[in-house]
Scaffold this motif. Structure first.
Motif, PDB file in Angstrom:
ATOM      1  N   TYR A   9       2.879   0.300   4.230  1.00 46.93           N
ATOM      2  CA  TYR A   9       4.042   0.732   3.462  1.00 46.93           C
ATOM      3  C   TYR A   9       3.923   2.218   3.211  1.00 46.93           C
ATOM      4  CZ  TYR A   9       5.208  -4.144   2.930  1.00 46.93           C
ATOM      5  OH  TYR A   9       5.546  -5.434   3.199  1.00 46.93           O
ATOM      6  N   GLU A  10       4.987   2.759   2.639  1.00 47.87           N
ATOM      7  CA  GLU A  10       5.013   4.208   2.548  1.00 47.87           C
ATOM      8  C   GLU A  10       3.863   4.782   1.723  1.00 47.87           C
ATOM      9  OE1 GLU A  10       8.689   7.201   1.769  1.00 47.87           O
ATOM     10  OE2 GLU A  10       9.075   5.214   2.621  1.00 47.87           O
ATOM     11  N   ASP A  11       3.628   4.173   0.529  1.00 52.05           N
ATOM     12  CA  ASP A  11       2.561   4.782  -0.251  1.00 52.05           C
ATOM     13  C   ASP A  11       1.387   3.852  -0.554  1.00 52.05           C
ATOM     14  OD1 ASP A  11       5.350   5.121  -2.249  1.00 52.05           O
ATOM     15  OD2 ASP A  11       4.058   3.362  -2.239  1.00 52.05           O
ATOM     16  N   TYR A  12       1.291   2.802   0.208  1.00 53.21           N
ATOM     17  CA  TYR A  12       0.074   1.991   0.104  1.00 53.21           C
ATOM     18  C   TYR A  12      -0.112   1.176   1.376  1.00 53.21           C
ATOM     19  CZ  TYR A  12       3.395  -1.692  -1.091  1.00 53.21           C
ATOM     20  OH  TYR A  12       4.444  -2.569  -1.058  1.00 53.21           O
ATOM     21  N   LEU A  13      -1.340   0.734   1.590  1.00 52.50           N
ATOM     22  CA  LEU A  13      -1.633  -0.189   2.692  1.00 52.50           C
ATOM     23  C   LEU A  13      -1.971  -1.540   2.097  1.00 52.50           C
ATOM     24  CD1 LEU A  13      -3.987   1.807   5.076  1.00 52.50           C
ATOM     25  CD2 LEU A  13      -1.526   1.465   5.252  1.00 52.50           C
ATOM     26  N   PHE A  14      -1.529  -2.580   2.754  1.00 49.03           N
ATOM     27  CA  PHE A  14      -1.840  -3.933   2.310  1.00 49.03           C
ATOM     28  C   PHE A  14      -2.682  -4.602   3.394  1.00 49.03           C
ATOM     29  CE2 PHE A  14      -0.145  -8.474   2.212  1.00 49.03           C
ATOM     30  CZ  PHE A  14      -1.061  -8.884   1.273  1.00 49.03           C
ATOM     31  N   VAL A  15      -3.917  -4.943   3.050  1.00 50.68           N
ATOM     32  CA  VAL A  15      -4.835  -5.539   4.025  1.00 50.68           C
ATOM     33  C   VAL A  15      -5.243  -6.924   3.540  1.00 50.68           C
ATOM     34  CG1 VAL A  15      -7.097  -5.357   5.109  1.00 50.68           C
ATOM     35  CG2 VAL A  15      -5.726  -3.309   4.761  1.00 50.68           C
ATOM     36  N   VAL A  16      -5.125  -7.908   4.424  1.00 55.53           N
ATOM     37  CA  VAL A  16      -5.603  -9.252   4.096  1.00 55.53           C
ATOM     38  C   VAL A  16      -6.712  -9.600   5.063  1.00 55.53           C
ATOM     39  CG1 VAL A  16      -4.969 -11.671   3.816  1.00 55.53           C
ATOM     40  CG2 VAL A  16      -3.257  -9.913   3.514  1.00 55.53           C
ATOM     41  N   LEU A  17      -7.812 -10.154   4.565  1.00 51.99           N
ATOM     42  CA  LEU A  17      -8.835 -10.660   5.473  1.00 51.99           C
ATOM     43  C   LEU A  17      -9.546 -11.844   4.857  1.00 51.99           C
ATOM     44  CD1 LEU A  17     -11.322  -9.285   3.978  1.00 51.99           C
ATOM     45  CD2 LEU A  17     -11.023  -7.438   5.596  1.00 51.99           C
ATOM     46  N   LYS A  18     -10.436 -12.423   5.603  1.00 56.86           N
ATOM     47  CA  LYS A  18     -11.158 -13.601   5.158  1.00 56.86           C
ATOM     48  C   LYS A  18     -12.590 -13.227   4.851  1.00 56.86           C
ATOM     49  CE  LYS A  18      -7.817 -16.531   5.922  1.00 56.86           C
ATOM     50  NZ  LYS A  18      -7.135 -17.202   4.805  1.00 56.86           N
ATOM     51  N   MET A  19     -13.060 -13.600   3.647  1.00 55.06           N
ATOM     52  CA  MET A  19     -14.464 -13.427   3.314  1.00 55.06           C
ATOM     53  C   MET A  19     -15.174 -14.725   3.685  1.00 55.06           C
ATOM     54  SD  MET A  19     -15.867 -12.076  -0.332  1.00 55.06           S
ATOM     55  CE  MET A  19     -15.341 -13.467  -1.336  1.00 55.06           C
ATOM     56  N   LEU A  20     -16.158 -14.646   4.579  1.00 57.06           N
ATOM     57  CA  LEU A  20     -16.910 -15.844   4.960  1.00 57.06           C
ATOM     58  C   LEU A  20     -18.284 -15.779   4.340  1.00 57.06           C
ATOM     59  CD1 LEU A  20     -14.655 -15.865   7.081  1.00 57.06           C
ATOM     60  CD2 LEU A  20     -16.305 -16.639   8.754  1.00 57.06           C
TER      61      LEU A  20
END
Lengths: 355, 355, 355, 355, 355
Positions: free
Chosen positions: C106-117
């Motif tokens: 997005y313009e003023d932020y990044l959105f990151v999703v991941l999996k913690m194993l």
């Protein structure tokens, strides 16, 4: 062995990125440093006693090859790295031996990591990580321990054979990498021999129960060698496309040559891989063929003797009125009948090609 | 055979890159050089006795085809290479017969390596490396030994058939490569025949134990042919896209034609490859079907006679009081029972379609 | 478990897109919020009691890490999201735990999703979704429940170890992701150990009927881990190529380092995958080998004793005229014949290597 | 059949490239030429008696479709080609029936080769090569022999149905190719039916030994159909991207439509391919299941009667002192014991679900 | 079922392209048309009785959703298409239900075709084609028959829930497609359950002969679902990249969200596919294990009793001179010997783990 490698990696988990920690097994090796400093006219070869002695070679006009053995001496390597203005992550990677072959391009040096493969006395494949730093007029090489495949390179520098003494450091890096890639051929040739031996053994039925085990081991070895060599193609490719003073245009033809060799090696590996996969199928059919043999023997024996035994059983019965029992030639006639049956059976199985 | 090839490669390990060393088997071949020098109006065909005689043809206005046989004469080839200003790596590759098909584009010549495949008297596939140097008005070709698939090309040049005498050296290279690719069709056709024969043999059960061996050999042959031919597509592609005086626009259509042929060849190879992979499965089901047959015979024999033998055993017992033994028609009744059982069994197995 | 996941998804079907609904299991967790607010000189660590307390950290000059645990508290998360001007879809994704690893720019932020194993006490792999919002001077992290792999990160921030206190929020995100990726190594190492154990068990024949089940379970686990990790490569790749103030040039080298680690992890996973696939084949040959053993025993027993029993049956017949019956040494001669037959059979089977 | 095709190719090996030689089987076909010459207002349909009559249609203002049947008449085709200024390689390819579907773009015409597939009376797939030359206001089509799938196209031109009479030659080419692609659906539908029939047969056990043969034949047919159809996607793609007056912008939507159909066809082919591959596995399990049945029958019979026969054997012994022999009810007790054993066995096998 | 589909296609072969013909089964369905016409302030919901009533909605300022059910009413659809200025090929595709999911971009509308999947009462997967026309302020949707997954969409429009009433037609299309994709999750979840049930059944041996059939059916279902869903990813991708007023920038984020869901769905499908492939292997090992069991029982019974029967046979012989017969305790000693042999055998088989 994947296990071992990841364990080494784990030595570091929880540490700050950039922590310089040696992750290998060989923690008791001596630090051994040798330097070749040469140009067209002269060549100095020297063994250094401390890492600091190497610092001066950064600035000589000659091409310098500084070969550092003993990654367990992290302090020395860190000092060297700092003197040569290496990025902290580079220094970290130098001593972390679980690297994948890769190239990192920095402004005034290239960092190349690859795997040196060679066979030990029992024809087992050994893996040793070798890292290179290519600077404007020097190449630093880092190995876990003494002993390498660079004998011919040293000879050529000493004697001024070939073009090496008239070329720059990018050519030096090339002949070092070329020596490593040349060794790959021996390694995969040996793997190929092992596969063909195994194939022959399976055909001839000389190995039995352990065959799956041997196949599985070979499969793993091939996968491991593959993983050590495949990424190198990308590395060479990047060198060829690298745009800076570090790699001169005329040297790129030579790197192209390594690339061609690598393609050959990797094609062979992939063919071996396919071969191994079909070995299991071959082994399976071998087993089935053997079972067929066993079953045939059983069937022939049973089919011949079970009816005959039945006939014998008939005349073993104790009925009072069995007329044949009293006829004089019964016994001999019965033998005749049995022999005819026996031969008939044999002919039948012969026709079915079971005999 | 991969083994052999890599061994050849190893002849060179440890040598300076650029060392010109013949890596093949045929080290006792004579040097045989022939030249065709032609234009629209005339055609000179000549056999040369020393490599130096070939030097003059570099500068004639005519198109020259200089065909050198005998890669073991490395000195001669090196002198020729130097005269034609070839890059050291090119000269090295010319005599190193383990090359993958490839093209190297230099400023004033193209260097093309490919594999000439042909069948010998026993229908075995032979591989010979052929290299071409395409210059402005000449083509140099290098073969390991005399004997090639260029007979029709010579004929056409001599007689001025087709367009060849009116075209430039790029067209000459085209018809030479076209002759080689045409031969590929015969080779893979023969492979295809062998696969279909094997298929028929497996269906008819004529080969037995050795089937896996034959399948494995064919698999290897197909993989080897594939490796010799596949990279050539990329080579032709590069020629088509080549931007220089060496390859004229109007000739590219012809190279496109070779490309189409190559796609056909490689598609066939891939289909054969799939066929071979399924041969092993087919063979496996054949074995299983046979075992099924064997088992049925055993089961039928055992199921019929084991119960009958049991009955006979009963009346073979020596108990004092077995009433049936003394009844007059017991023996005949028993035979009746047994025959009924026997027929019943036969009907049962018939119904299960085992007979 | 795929089942479970999709069921979770279904909780939402039929709802307006953008509906903020928690889709996980852990609906009774407390909301636990901790904040690290630091710069080169100081570091504040605080546990917050309401989400509103976190709002002020958006504007501090220091770098703030706001770690929210307890995705079931959707209201609080929605309020936070609104305050930080997050897109409605982002807020929806934050609490929907069936996300694939992904990055939304997005313009003023990044959105990151991941999996913690991570591994639990029984060495089972646990999956927890972790989301990050990277803003100009803050990182928000969202976890389902307390407990994570960030212990070393906290320590480093507190003590100012390494570079973290001197770097921006992009570096903070890096060390958080690096901690997660480091944990992947342990997880796949354990998977690798399980595969090798299974391999050994199959070779030694210690497991039997359940082997297919265990293999299938392992296969599923590897596929699931793979699916959780593979998409992350693309995420890191996108971060490296991201063009805005949020990711500084000098930090990208570090992300490159994570990328290299991920490639290593995924290569290992793929090797394990290949290993598992061949385990089934191995198991199959093991079964066949055992059946071969069984068949051999049967065949040997039957082949030896069925003919002998037949012979005994012959002389159990009650014919009146069987001359041998009356000869005095018949019985002993017969024993001799039988013993000879018995030994002959043994030798025969010995030669066929069945004994 | 691949064999046949390559043999045809070989007819040409050794000839100058560009030699116009018919490579097919149908060398005794008559030359049959028909012409449709139409515009919005009129439509002339004519059968020509010599190739020269066709020459004039090159220049009419109307759209002309010249359909030539009989590729064995190479002279006529060569004369036609020369008149229409076709490239020598195009003329060569027109009569060489082993072409892969392809498109060659020349300055003022397009050359398209594809395969017409149709089913003959025995539901066998027939392959015939059809070539098209698309010129500014004409389409030349070349077939090996009379008989095609263009019936509906002729009808539409004659009656002025649809848009054909108001459109240019590019639209004519489209409806011709569309007619061919539509026929593909019937062909692969029939293949699909055959596969499903075979599947049913295998499930029901109605075919036996020949199953592998039938599977292998189907596999080959699918591979061959695939090879004939797949390259056409690329051809259509190239037409869509073609930039010249020959293909108008508004017609490209129609080619897109063919493309969509082709994707459907090829997806179906790939699904059938996967189906066939699993047929062999299915057949294998069917065989194994049958063997299991056979083995169970054998085991049940043997397990029940072998012990009973042993017992009968015991009391068939001739020892002088066997007390049971003299007891009056021994025989009947023994029968009781045997019946109990028999029933016990039956229950045991019932419990193991073998009965 | 592929068969059915292609048959449908064939209804059309031989017809002029652009012929508008319904190719589905449901030819007796009523035409059912409903309209939603809404903006921020109001919402009109109406059932139309003739297609002409729908024409006016093209020009209203509100967003209109015209949902047409009953593709067999081709005339009505053709009139509608003409009024909305649709391309002839679009109208043809609307009623041809064998379309692959695709998007066609026209100047002032988008044409999207996809498959609506839902489960019927017996948990069988149903496929229905749904087409959308997205215009500047309207969405036309076409279904074969009444009954769909749009219930929640209607509710949201009626009640003004979420953003739908404040957004344009592109958002309407999004929520319609989102509803369809959400349903995919249920469908593949059910497939996943079936696969896991089958897996359990195979492990527990509860299904037998029919297992291959069930596996094959599942395999086909998964392949069919896959083919219905996979191409949709490309469709969504094209919508995201579409450059015109029709798709607003802010809506693209939402389409990105559908894309992410699709990736999840397709990843699950691919995992299920791999699972099914290994089911056949699993089943095969199960069969082999069972056969092993059967063989062991046979071998144990035969190995124990055949030798014992032989011994009994020995003493059933009628030789006059068999000394043991007359010794008083022979019978009892023999029993002892037999029992020892019996127990010895049992121990032997116990040790081999066959018991």
């Amino acid at each position: 062995m994947a296990k071992k490698r990841t364990k080494k990696h784990n030595k570091k988990s929880g540490l700050a990125p950039g922590s310089v920690i040696y992750t290998g097994d060989k923690s008791d090796k001596n630090l051994f440093i040798e330097v070749f400093d040469y140009n067209k006219d002269q060549c100095i070869e020297k063994e250094l006693h401390s890492i600091e002695e190497a610092f001066d070679f950064k600035l000589t006009d000659c091409v310098s090859w500084i070969n550092i053995n003993g990654l367990n001496h992290v302090d020395a390597i860190e000092r060297l790295g700092t003197h040569f203005s290496l990025h902290p992550l580079v220094i970290e990677d130098l001593v972390s031996i679980s690297q994948r072959p890769k190239i990192d391009e920095y402004e005034d040096y290239l960092f190349v990591v690859l795997k040196m493969l060679y066979l030990d006395a029992e024809e087992k494949v050994n893996y040793e990580q070798v890292s290179f730093i290519l600077g404007p007029n020097y190449v630093l090489s880092f190995q876990e321990s003494e002993g390498d495949v660079f004998g011919s390179v040293r000879e050529r520098i000493r004697l001024g054979k070939g073009r090496v003494r008239t070329m720059q450091s990018d050519y030096l890096l090339y002949i070092l990498m070329d020596a490593i890639v040349d060794e790959y051929f021996s390694v995969i040739e040996t793997l190929g021999d092992k596969i063909e031996d195994l194939e022959t053994d399976i055909f001839e039925g000389s190995i039995e129960e352990s065959a799956t085990k041997v196949i599985q081991e070979l499969k793993k070895e091939v996968l491991k060698v593959r993983r050590s060599i495949f990424p190198l193609r990308e590395v060479i490719n990047r060198i060829e496309k690298h745009e800076s003073e570090l790699i001169q245009q005329r040297t790129k033809t030579y790197y192209r040559d390594i690339y061609d060799h690598l393609i050959q090696v990797t094609e062979n590996i992939d063919i071996y891989r396919e071969m191994i996969w079909s070995l299991m199928d071959m082994y399976m059919t071998t087993i089935s063929n053997k079972m067929n043999e066993v079953m045939k023997v059983l069937t022939i024996m049973a089919s011949i003797f079970i009816p005959l035994t039945f006939i014998a059983g008939i005349y073993g019965m104790n009925f009072e009125y069995i007329p044949e029992l009293h006829y004089k030639y019964s016994y001999f006639i019965l033998w005749g009948v049995m022999i005819v049956l026996f031969i008939g059976m044999l002919i039948y199985f012969k026709r079915r090609k079971w005999l």
